[in-house]
Design an enzyme around this catalytic site. Structure first.
Site, PDB file in Angstrom:
ATOM      1  N   GLU A  26      11.999  -7.086  83.678  1.00  0.00           N
ATOM      2  CA  GLU A  26      13.093  -6.821  82.750  1.00  0.00           C
ATOM      3  C   GLU A  26      13.471  -8.118  82.040  1.00  0.00           C
ATOM      4  OE1 GLU A  26      16.405  -4.933  84.666  1.00  0.00           O
ATOM      5  OE2 GLU A  26      17.643  -4.927  82.854  1.00  0.00           O
ATOM      6  N   ASN A 171      17.146   4.520  81.059  1.00  0.00           N
ATOM      7  CA  ASN A 171      17.251   3.914  82.389  1.00  0.00           C
ATOM      8  C   ASN A 171      18.599   4.237  83.015  1.00  0.00           C
ATOM      9  OD1 ASN A 171      16.525   1.784  84.503  1.00  0.00           O
ATOM     10  ND2 ASN A 171      18.485   1.018  83.747  1.00  0.00           N
ATOM     11  N   GLU A 172      18.587   4.697  84.243  1.00  0.00           N
ATOM     12  CA  GLU A 172      19.813   4.924  85.039  1.00  0.00           C
ATOM     13  C   GLU A 172      20.943   5.504  84.197  1.00  0.00           C
ATOM     14  OE1 GLU A 172      20.818   1.380  87.318  1.00  0.00           O
ATOM     15  OE2 GLU A 172      19.163   1.743  88.696  1.00  0.00           O
ATOM     16  N   TYR A 243      18.001   0.291  96.292  1.00  0.00           N
ATOM     17  CA  TYR A 243      17.942  -1.093  96.771  1.00  0.00           C
ATOM     18  C   TYR A 243      18.528  -1.149  98.178  1.00  0.00           C
ATOM     19  CZ  TYR A 243      16.745  -2.418  91.995  1.00  0.00           C
ATOM     20  OH  TYR A 243      16.105  -2.550  90.790  1.00  0.00           O
ATOM     21  N   GLU A 291      12.246   1.768  90.668  1.00  0.00           N
ATOM     22  CA  GLU A 291      12.941   0.529  91.089  1.00  0.00           C
ATOM     23  C   GLU A 291      13.206   0.625  92.576  1.00  0.00           C
ATOM     24  OE1 GLU A 291      16.332  -0.966  88.900  1.00  0.00           O
ATOM     25  OE2 GLU A 291      15.502  -0.185  87.019  1.00  0.00           O
TER      26      GLU A 291
END
Ligand code: AHR
Length: 503
Positions: A26, A171-172, A243, A291
């Protein structure tokens, strides 16, 4: 402590899609600038790309790299990164409160992908922008010359289309932090219309729609149901992110977290099945886990920049988690989960690749080195290609916050029929006990150990640094014994290992 693991040649889970070993880059912190790109670095090539970093990336044999974000993409104008460098604007990046020079754009990234022998997975901005800019970007990247965007690409130095097949629809978009955040209905509608338009250009694209940013989101898993009901017939994958943290310094609970990951995958797999049935559809949608990683070590030090107290710095130190030995075990467990769920997880990206929550670190003007987590990712990417086996595992376990009876051994196996090899990836979650494992390999005829790599360390918090880059590294394993269709081996307390057998 003893464990038995039974594998049978015909008891398979799925052929693993190689793209489950993808990565992510990114425009964030030093991932691009002083990460992959640093024109005045001694190893830089003619394009300004660091040769030392490219070598470490190439060794990983990464099938594809997702780009350019991440949260960054939701306010990104891709046109800022094309044309002569001196004309490219400096922009404020709202996602990370930094400045973006645009010295690297799609041309530079595409050339770098060729250098490191990987494919591009590109994301379009569905935050601050929408369908029209998405189709323009797609035409610029893949369109023929003789039309506006193809001709502009040619003018900027690239006549041939890059023919990128993998595209992320934003994204998200479930995240309130996202520029242009939307409800599931708003996003589902926009994603579907964008996907339709992109498919009108090229029916063979593989499109990824946004699922949840993590399984603690309030909107999860209803988000996936609603978004898929809008898009089921026009997308190929739904993306998930997760994460992992050990803020409480509680290793037992930390190392059990891949059970939460497994539950997350299973929930979305069932949501996909539900929508498929509801739509009476024949097509399959899979999961793109684009991710995943450990991310918490750097949270405190990043606060100042993210709160805007440092102004708008260009390429500052951000999200620079320094990984320890404990994280090797965690990453080993995560990758095992992806192998075991290769029936539904077809794409995945370690987030990220260089400097930003990454297996590779650099010093500006200085060295590049492997973080601790480089190794389990390396072993899975290199030796984890083939067919995932459905193992029967008998192991003592322990009760953790996320699940009861978490086995002390976490293991996956991959059969590469062509190479005639069987690879095992195993983690011992026990703090003090060695696990003596008996692998019963039915229908395989194991004959020889091809490779055996072990990672152990006296300290869970040991890290690799520029000054000491090999503090945590694999060592040749010994003591795997083959006989009577079985293999026995020992897993020391808190250890990771990769065993490859001729079979
Ligand atoms: O990888 C870092 C960030 O994590 C990404 O930009 C975003 O998608 C996620 O929240």
């Amino acid at each position: 402590m003893r464990a038995t693991v039974t594998a049978h040649k015909d008891y398979t889970i799925s052929k693993i899609d190689d793209r489950v070993y993808g990565a992510f880059l990114e425009h964030l912190g030093r991932a691009i600038y002083t990460g992959i790109y640093e024109p005045d670095h001694p190893t830089a090539d003619a394009d300004g790309m660091r040769g030392d970093v490219a070598k470490l990336v190439k060794d990983l044999n990464i099938p594809m790299v997702r780009y350019p974000g991440g949260n960054f993409v939701s306010a990104y104008n891709w046109e800022d990164g094309i044309g002569p460098r001196e004309d490219r604007p400096v922009r404020l990046d709202l996602a990370w409160h930094t400045s973006e020079s645009n010295a690297v754009g799609i041309h530079e990234f595409a050339a770098w992908c060729e250098t490191v022998n990987t494919q591009m997975m590109l994301a379009v901005n569905l935050g601050s922008r929408g369908l029209d800019q998405a189709r323009n970007f797609l035409e610029y990247v893949n369109g023929p010359t003789g039309s506006y965007w193809g001709d502009l690409r040619k003018k900027n130095g690239r006549a041939d289309p890059w023919d990128v097949k993998l595209w992320c629809l934003g994204n998200e978009m479930d995240g309130p932090w996202q520029v242009g955040h939307k409800t599931a209905d708003e996003y589902g509608h926009l994603a579907n219309e964008t996907a339709k338009a992109m498919r009108l250009f090229d029916r063979s694209l593989e499109l990824v729609v946004c699922g949840s940013s993590n399984s603690d989101m309030k909107t999860y898993p209803e988000w996936e149901r609603v978004v898929l009901e809008h898009t089921y017939e026009s997308v190929d994958h739904i993306s998930l992110h997760m994460y992992f943290q050990n803020r409480a310094k509680d290793t037992a609970n930390y190392l059990a977290l891949n059970h939460k990951l497994d539950n997350y995958i299973e929930t979305i797999a069932s949501t996909i099945r539900y929508v498929k049935s509801k739509k009476r559809s024949k097509r399959d949608v899979h999961i793109s886990f684009d991710e995943w990683n450990v991310w918490y070590h750097s949270n405190e030090q990043d606060r100042k920049i993210l709160e805007g107290r440092d102004g708008w710095p260009h390429a500052p130190h951000l999200l620079e988690d320094i990984y320890n030995f404990e994280d090797v075990l965690q990453v080993g467990c995560i990758l095992n989960t992806f192998i075991r769920r290769s029936d539904v997880v077809k794409l995945a990206c370690i987030a990220q690749l260089v400097n930003v929550i990454a297996p590779i670190m650099t010093d500006p003007k200085g060295a590049a080195w492997r973080q601790t987590i480089y190794y389990p990712y390396y072993f899975a990417s290199i030796f984890g290609r083939g067919t995932a086996l459905n193992l029967k595992v008998n192991s003592p376990g322990y009760d953790a916050d996320v699940a009861d009876n978490v086995p002390y051994i976490d293991i996956s196996a991959v059969h590469d029929e062509e190479a005639g090899s069987l690879s095992f990836f195993a983690v011992n979650r026990h703090a003090t006990e060695t696990i003596e494992v008996e692998l019963d390999l039915q229908g395989f005829n194991p004959s020889q150990v091809i490779d055996h790599q072990v990672m152990t360390h006296a300290s869970l918090v040991a890290v690799n640094t520029a000054a000491n880059p090999n503090a945590v590294a694999p060592a040749k394993g010994t003591g795997a014994v083959i006989g009577d269709g079985k293999v026995t081996l020992k897993l020391p307390p808190y250890s990771y290992q990769m065993l490859r057998i001729k079979a």
